[in-house]
Design an enzyme around this catalytic site. Structure first.
Site, PDB file in Angstrom:
ATOM      1  N   ARG A 182       0.764  -0.931   0.085  1.00 55.40           N
ATOM      2  CA  ARG A 182       0.131   0.201   0.090  1.00 55.40           C
ATOM      3  C   ARG A 182       0.910   1.422   0.394  1.00 55.40           C
ATOM      4  O   ARG A 182       0.475   2.873   0.594  1.00 55.40           O
ATOM      5  CB  ARG A 182      -0.964   0.026   1.207  1.00 55.40           C
ATOM      6  CG  ARG A 182      -2.162  -1.251   1.502  1.00 55.40           C
ATOM      7  CD  ARG A 182      -2.858  -1.047   0.234  1.00 55.40           C
ATOM      8  NE  ARG A 182      -3.509  -2.772   0.398  1.00 55.40           N
ATOM      9  CZ  ARG A 182      -3.365  -3.596  -0.465  1.00 55.40           C
ATOM     10  NH1 ARG A 182      -1.638  -3.921  -0.831  1.00 55.40           N
ATOM     11  NH2 ARG A 182      -3.870  -5.081   0.031  1.00 55.40           N
ATOM     12  N   SER A 233     -11.258   0.408   3.484  1.00 49.47           N
ATOM     13  CA  SER A 233     -10.450   0.203   5.045  1.00 49.47           C
ATOM     14  C   SER A 233      -9.429   1.657   5.541  1.00 49.47           C
ATOM     15  O   SER A 233      -8.650   2.121   3.870  1.00 49.47           O
ATOM     16  CB  SER A 233      -9.917  -0.457   4.337  1.00 49.47           C
ATOM     17  OG  SER A 233      -9.907  -1.826   4.663  1.00 49.47           O
ATOM     18  N   GLU A 310      -4.691   4.580   5.572  1.00 51.78           N
ATOM     19  CA  GLU A 310      -4.321   4.090   4.494  1.00 51.78           C
ATOM     20  C   GLU A 310      -5.858   5.173   3.302  1.00 51.78           C
ATOM     21  O   GLU A 310      -4.924   4.994   2.405  1.00 51.78           O
ATOM     22  CB  GLU A 310      -5.373   2.249   4.432  1.00 51.78           C
ATOM     23  CG  GLU A 310      -5.210   2.303   2.849  1.00 51.78           C
ATOM     24  CD  GLU A 310      -5.705   0.492   2.366  1.00 51.78           C
ATOM     25  OE1 GLU A 310      -5.802   0.009   1.388  1.00 51.78           O
ATOM     26  OE2 GLU A 310      -5.407  -0.115   3.644  1.00 51.78           O
TER      27      GLU A 310
END
Length: 318
Positions: A182, A233, A310
């Protein structure tokens, strides 16, 4: 907090864009461009349709000393309630297209919508990108965050990334770009703009591909809040493993901190999946940020683990 753009700055910008034939919109509600359905009114959204228009737009911004931010699909983003101290850049035109090249290679514009694009590519009989059909947003944003799920990530497939940095266009391979879970180097480069990518896939059995698409869609729908206004998320998994090899998930830590279902204003930590914050009413960015900070504090107090966000913030959020 930055000062609001002046009427003179905005009027001059619009006149310059009109004379340059660069598309733009005025007084745009950014909440409708966000999966959270949160965000205030931006004075100008500029929509360049090709690389030359992007370069010209950036020249205009620089010359006029106009602060700007780039917005994609708005699926992993919390937008400010008052985005009036900058203008927004949002790619359009050719950046919304993808094409098959040869030998399993596809060129994909950064403003393509990931879910239908990668579903369509998969249904052409090419395998390896099925997981991306479950990820909302635009391809450019997926590149920036190295989006992934179910054991796959976008950089597994990428052959090259085309991007603009310091008013110059580059084409780089994954080995030349810092990236990880990520993360890519583009996350820390607010002036870099992803223009497109080339990916390489293998030919596969269409029936097996269709099954894979359905399985991943069903898996997503069964484990995440369905048809809810969210940004996906909120926190990255901390990459911590137990002695038995099991990975600790962010949602488990949030649940352990007793925060499942917690409400602030119109925002709620989802009872279905507590690494999601959902807009259950007229939530504001401030409501969501309150819950984000609450999670960070409570999880650290409870477990000693510091989570990392995130979702990205777009504009000033108190």
């Amino acid at each position: 907090m930055s000062l609001t753009l002046s009427e003179l700055q905005i009027r001059t910008l619009k006149q310059t864009l009109e004379s340059s034939k660069i598309p733009f919109k005025s007084e745009v509600r950014l909440d409708i461009l966000s999966s959270f359905k949160i965000g205030g009114i931006c004075p100008v959204v500029v929509e360049p349709e090709n690389s030359n228009q992007v370069l010209e737009t950036l020249f205009i911004f620089h010359k006029s000393e106009i602060p700007w931010k780039i917005l994609g699909g708005g699926s992993n983003l919390l937008i400010s309630d008052h985005p009036d101290n900058f203008v927004t850049l949002r790619l359009s035109g050719k950046f919304k297209e993808f094409e098959y090249l040869e030998g399993g290679k596809f060129r994909i514009g950064s403003a393509t919508n990931t879910t239908p694009t990668f579903r369509q590519i998969s249904q052409l009989g090419y395998t390896g990108a099925e997981f991306l059909s479950t990820i909302p947003g635009w391809t450019g944003g997926a590149v920036i965050q190295n989006a992934g799920c179910y054991g796959g990530e976008l950089f597994d497939l990428i052959q090259t990334v085309e991007f603009l940095r310091n008013n110059e266009i580059f084409v780089r391979s994954p080995s030349e770009i810092k990236h990880g879970y990520r993360f890519t180097e583009f996350l820390n480069e607010k002036d870099s703009i992803i223009l497109g990518i080339e990916i390489l896939l293998k030919e596969g059995n269409l029936e097996e591909i269709q099954t894979s698409l359905k399985d991943k869609r069903d898996r997503r729908n069964s484990s995440q809040p369905e048809n809810k206004k969210s940004a996906g998320s909120v926190f990255k998994n901390p990459k911590i493993f137990l002695e038995n090899g099991k990975e600790i998930k962010a949602w488990e830590l949030i649940d352990q901190a007793g925060l499942r279902g917690q409400i602030k204003g119109g925002a709620q930590i989802s009872p279905e999946h507590c690494n999601f914050i959902v807009n259950v009413g007229a939530a504001t960015a401030a409501d969501v940020n309150y819950l984000v900070e609450l999670i960070l504090d409570k999880v650290f107090q409870t477990t000693g683990i510091r989570l990392n966000r995130e979702i990205e913030y777009f504009g000033d959020i108190p």
